[in-house]
Design a protein around this motif. Sequence first.
Motif, mmCIF file in Angstrom:
data_model
loop_
_atom_site.group_PDB
_atom_site.id
_atom_site.type_symbol
_atom_site.label_atom_id
_atom_site.label_comp_id
_atom_site.label_asym_id
_atom_site.label_seq_id
_atom_site.Cartn_x
_atom_site.Cartn_y
_atom_site.Cartn_z
ATOM 1 N N GLY A 175 0.696 -1.060 0.501
ATOM 2 C CA GLY A 175 -0.101 0.118 0.101
ATOM 3 C C GLY A 175 1.076 1.204 0.389
ATOM 4 N N TYR A 176 2.146 0.991 0.820
ATOM 5 C CA TYR A 176 2.997 2.639 0.642
ATOM 6 C C TYR A 176 3.428 2.893 -0.817
ATOM 7 C CZ TYR A 176 7.959 3.969 1.422
ATOM 8 O OH TYR A 176 8.538 4.599 1.428
ATOM 9 N N PHE A 177 3.593 1.365 -1.204
ATOM 10 C CA PHE A 177 4.800 1.796 -3.023
ATOM 11 C C PHE A 177 3.453 2.476 -3.494
ATOM 12 C CE2 PHE A 177 6.790 -2.746 -1.515
ATOM 13 C CZ PHE A 177 7.299 -2.407 -0.425
ATOM 14 N N ALA A 178 2.425 1.711 -3.479
ATOM 15 C CA ALA A 178 1.040 2.463 -4.576
ATOM 16 C C ALA A 178 0.660 3.757 -3.811
ATOM 17 C CB ALA A 178 -0.473 1.357 -3.707
ATOM 18 N N GLY A 179 1.383 4.561 -2.790
ATOM 19 C CA GLY A 179 0.807 5.282 -3.020
ATOM 20 C C GLY A 179 2.385 6.619 -2.981
ATOM 21 N N VAL A 180 3.097 6.109 -2.670
ATOM 22 C CA VAL A 180 4.423 6.670 -3.578
ATOM 23 C C VAL A 180 4.250 6.427 -4.615
ATOM 24 C CG1 VAL A 180 6.767 6.632 -3.772
ATOM 25 C CG2 VAL A 180 6.562 6.004 -1.588
ATOM 26 N N ALA A 181 4.311 5.874 -5.953
ATOM 27 C CA ALA A 181 3.906 5.314 -7.148
ATOM 28 C C ALA A 181 2.953 6.519 -7.779
ATOM 29 C CB ALA A 181 3.787 4.407 -7.450
ATOM 30 N N ALA A 182 1.636 6.404 -7.026
ATOM 31 C CA ALA A 182 0.352 7.222 -7.030
ATOM 32 C C ALA A 182 0.852 8.916 -7.188
ATOM 33 C CB ALA A 182 -0.781 6.610 -6.360
ATOM 34 N N TRP A 183 1.519 8.851 -6.117
ATOM 35 C CA TRP A 183 2.236 10.655 -6.301
ATOM 36 C C TRP A 183 3.031 10.453 -7.939
ATOM 37 C CZ3 TRP A 183 -0.867 14.198 -4.732
ATOM 38 C CH2 TRP A 183 -1.710 14.243 -3.138
ATOM 39 N N SER A 184 3.464 9.833 -7.946
ATOM 40 C CA SER A 184 5.424 10.736 -8.741
ATOM 41 C C SER A 184 3.728 10.345 -10.197
ATOM 42 C CB SER A 184 5.395 9.312 -8.941
ATOM 43 O OG SER A 184 6.577 9.273 -10.720
ATOM 44 N N ILE A 185 3.014 9.448 -10.995
ATOM 45 C CA ILE A 185 1.673 10.003 -11.722
ATOM 46 C C ILE A 185 1.342 11.503 -11.414
ATOM 47 C CG2 ILE A 185 0.456 9.107 -12.885
ATOM 48 C CD1 ILE A 185 1.274 6.216 -11.952
ATOM 49 N N LEU A 203 8.724 22.336 -10.088
ATOM 50 C CA LEU A 203 8.796 21.491 -8.469
ATOM 51 C C LEU A 203 8.051 20.461 -9.289
ATOM 52 C CD1 LEU A 203 9.621 21.989 -6.139
ATOM 53 C CD2 LEU A 203 7.556 23.524 -6.079
ATOM 54 N N ALA A 204 7.093 20.231 -9.890
ATOM 55 C CA ALA A 204 6.242 19.413 -9.694
ATOM 56 C C ALA A 204 7.051 18.151 -10.824
ATOM 57 C CB ALA A 204 4.756 19.651 -10.282
ATOM 58 N N ALA A 205 7.869 18.618 -11.624
ATOM 59 C CA ALA A 205 8.408 17.840 -12.612
ATOM 60 C C ALA A 205 9.283 17.225 -11.689
ATOM 61 C CB ALA A 205 9.049 18.365 -13.838
ATOM 62 N N CYS A 206 10.164 18.087 -11.134
ATOM 63 C CA CYS A 206 11.877 17.608 -10.392
ATOM 64 C C CYS A 206 11.523 16.536 -8.967
ATOM 65 C CB CYS A 206 12.480 18.336 -9.465
ATOM 66 S SG CYS A 206 13.083 19.365 -10.680
ATOM 67 N N ALA A 207 9.454 16.745 -8.084
ATOM 68 C CA ALA A 207 9.222 15.854 -7.333
ATOM 69 C C ALA A 207 8.577 14.270 -7.941
ATOM 70 C CB ALA A 207 7.869 16.388 -6.849
ATOM 71 N N SER A 208 8.084 14.974 -8.768
ATOM 72 C CA SER A 208 7.774 13.823 -9.492
ATOM 73 C C SER A 208 8.786 12.755 -9.893
ATOM 74 C CB SER A 208 6.781 13.267 -10.864
ATOM 75 O OG SER A 208 6.061 12.726 -11.424
ATOM 76 N N GLY A 209 9.627 12.598 -10.452
ATOM 77 C CA GLY A 209 11.188 12.379 -11.067
ATOM 78 C C GLY A 209 11.893 11.523 -9.509
ATOM 79 N N LEU A 210 11.848 12.143 -8.562
ATOM 80 C CA LEU A 210 12.725 12.151 -7.335
ATOM 81 C C LEU A 210 11.578 10.575 -6.586
ATOM 82 C CD1 LEU A 210 14.086 12.744 -5.601
ATOM 83 C CD2 LEU A 210 13.346 13.654 -4.201
ATOM 84 N N LEU A 211 10.492 11.045 -6.622
ATOM 85 C CA LEU A 211 9.351 9.901 -6.228
ATOM 86 C C LEU A 211 9.591 9.219 -7.667
ATOM 87 C CD1 LEU A 211 5.681 11.888 -4.893
ATOM 88 C CD2 LEU A 211 7.965 10.894 -3.793
ATOM 89 N N PHE A 212 9.701 9.121 -8.292
ATOM 90 C CA PHE A 212 9.493 7.669 -9.096
ATOM 91 C C PHE A 212 10.742 6.703 -9.145
ATOM 92 C CE2 PHE A 212 10.370 5.379 -13.413
ATOM 93 C CZ PHE A 212 10.250 4.572 -13.410
ATOM 94 N N GLY A 213 12.196 7.370 -9.118
ATOM 95 C CA GLY A 213 13.641 6.850 -8.389
ATOM 96 C C GLY A 213 13.475 5.954 -7.256
ATOM 97 N N TRP A 214 12.359 6.638 -6.505
ATOM 98 C CA TRP A 214 12.607 5.877 -4.933
ATOM 99 C C TRP A 214 11.404 4.660 -5.404
ATOM 100 C CZ3 TRP A 214 15.134 5.608 -0.893
ATOM 101 C CH2 TRP A 214 14.085 4.712 0.007
ATOM 102 N N THR A 215 10.308 4.840 -5.634
ATOM 103 C CA THR A 215 9.451 4.097 -6.174
ATOM 104 C C THR A 215 9.992 2.205 -6.835
ATOM 105 O OG1 THR A 215 7.705 5.245 -7.338
ATOM 106 C CG2 THR A 215 7.376 2.740 -7.514
ATOM 107 N N CYS A 216 11.230 2.705 -7.613
ATOM 108 C CA CYS A 216 12.462 1.966 -8.412
ATOM 109 C C CYS A 216 12.942 1.136 -7.378
ATOM 110 C CB CYS A 216 12.561 2.427 -10.363
ATOM 111 S SG CYS A 216 11.896 3.072 -10.890
ATOM 112 N N TYR A 217 13.179 1.553 -6.574
ATOM 113 C CA TYR A 217 13.645 0.656 -5.248
ATOM 114 C C TYR A 217 13.018 0.528 -4.255
ATOM 115 C CZ TYR A 217 18.322 2.209 -7.388
ATOM 116 O OH TYR A 217 19.283 2.199 -8.490
ATOM 117 N N LEU A 218 11.629 0.415 -4.301
ATOM 118 C CA LEU A 218 10.406 0.393 -3.076
ATOM 119 C C LEU A 218 10.386 -1.444 -4.054
ATOM 120 C CD1 LEU A 218 8.675 2.715 -2.675
ATOM 121 C CD2 LEU A 218 10.541 1.979 -1.153
ATOM 122 N N SER A 219 10.245 -1.828 -4.844
ATOM 123 C CA SER A 219 9.560 -2.262 -5.856
ATOM 124 C C SER A 219 10.206 -3.220 -7.361
ATOM 125 C CB SER A 219 8.875 -2.556 -6.179
ATOM 126 O OG SER A 219 7.950 -4.472 -6.670
#
Length: 468
Positions: free
Chosen positions: A244-254, A267-283
């Motif tokens: 559920g945590y992984f899903a939340g992070v991925a959803a905010w990236s999109i 700012l939103a583009a950078c935050a999205s990219g940062l969250l996507f990078g983190w998402t890839c290191y969650l699963s």
Amino acid sequence: MKTEERSDSSRPAEEPAAPAGRAGHRPDLVAAGVGALLVAVACGVGWAWQRSNGELQAQWPPLLASWNPHVGPGTPAALTVAAAVVAYGPALADRLPWRRLLLTAWATALAWIFSLALIEGWYRGIARRLTTKHEYLRVIDRFDDIPAALRGFTDHIVVGPPGNWPAHVAGHPPGATLTFVWLDRIGLGGGAWAGGFCIVLGASGVAAVLIAVRALAGERLARRAAPFLALAPFAVWTGTSADGYFAGVAAWSIALLAVAATRRSLLAACASGLLFGWTCYLSYGLPLIALPLAAVLLITRTTRPVLPFLTAALTVPLAFTLTGFAWWEAYPLLVERYYQGAGGVRPYAYWVWGNLAAATLAVGLATAAGLRRTMAATPSAALGALHPRRPAPTAEAALTLLVLAALLALLAADLSGMSKAETERIWQPFYFWLLPATALLPVRGRRGWLGAQAGVALLVNHLVWTGW
């Protein structure tokens, strides 16, 4: 960040109704019936298959669950939340101010997830979930020296060497485990804090999806989808795992990329990219979130956010690599570990379609009906999106493309063979983006479809023990 409706020409046009030929209820009911039939066949075949040789490694296929009819402390609350959303959800979604709707949807999702989890009681349903022998909290003390733990992380993935990681730690990049290590470091250690963290972040994905749908397909469709997102059947598993945590992070990236593309926000583009990078290191499976992200750019017909997005996204793998963990070295070892365990026994011939039955239970029959409408709209939506001289996608076409991208990501995960069972839990980051298909259903039948959604979740949670 401003939330007012955009009026420029980059915004998809609103549509007052579904196009002719897809407005009837009967095809929707047929689609829901096909979904129910798939679940019934998967249950029957799965039960016989498991009984004959035990190969499925699941007591109640297509779910990883065991038969255990029961009620619990959360039962009255879950029934109350379900009844309230069915009775009042559509009307409130139509008339609440937008920001209040986001908060209400998030709060409702929280109440729904917590009440379903509490059917098993506080300890069994929440506090214990992430402390079992397979889970992340079992290895917190092995991360006293985080850089050293990361440098040696891949040495403990495969079963064999001393000190191999528990199943979930070995099965995910270290970002997942580090989250709980950091929670422990700030004084929020233990299963209760970890479970609450995952539930709160998982529920926030509802707001993220609504923001994205509004930015890409307009407020009308976002409001229609809101009650279905708040009452999602996969909430049964959001309260039982870190997914559920992984899903939340991925959803905010999109969602942030959608904001960046429609509002030109660096700012939103950078935050999205940062969250996507983190998402890839969650699963290891979540780089597939790149498909919905690409759909955002396709819908908005812009590449403006790409450079800041990629720059921010690459900081995460750079940081992990410099610290000593290489994703590309760990993944082949994860594949080996997967086939050392249940993944090497479970037959692909069953799970490649049994997974889809589990997904049907997770997203509900209303989503199955909505996906029928999505498929019907796909040819024209795809043709319009790929034709450079066509006007911007309509609201329905934009929603269709977003849902279709999530469906393709899910199917890619299914065909990979690395998701044999447990997909009701693992695929939550994709399920979030299938539920907006319910916005395409006729307004008149929304309460009935919401009741069907709630019924699926309540039956699953009360009839079987879902384990992890």
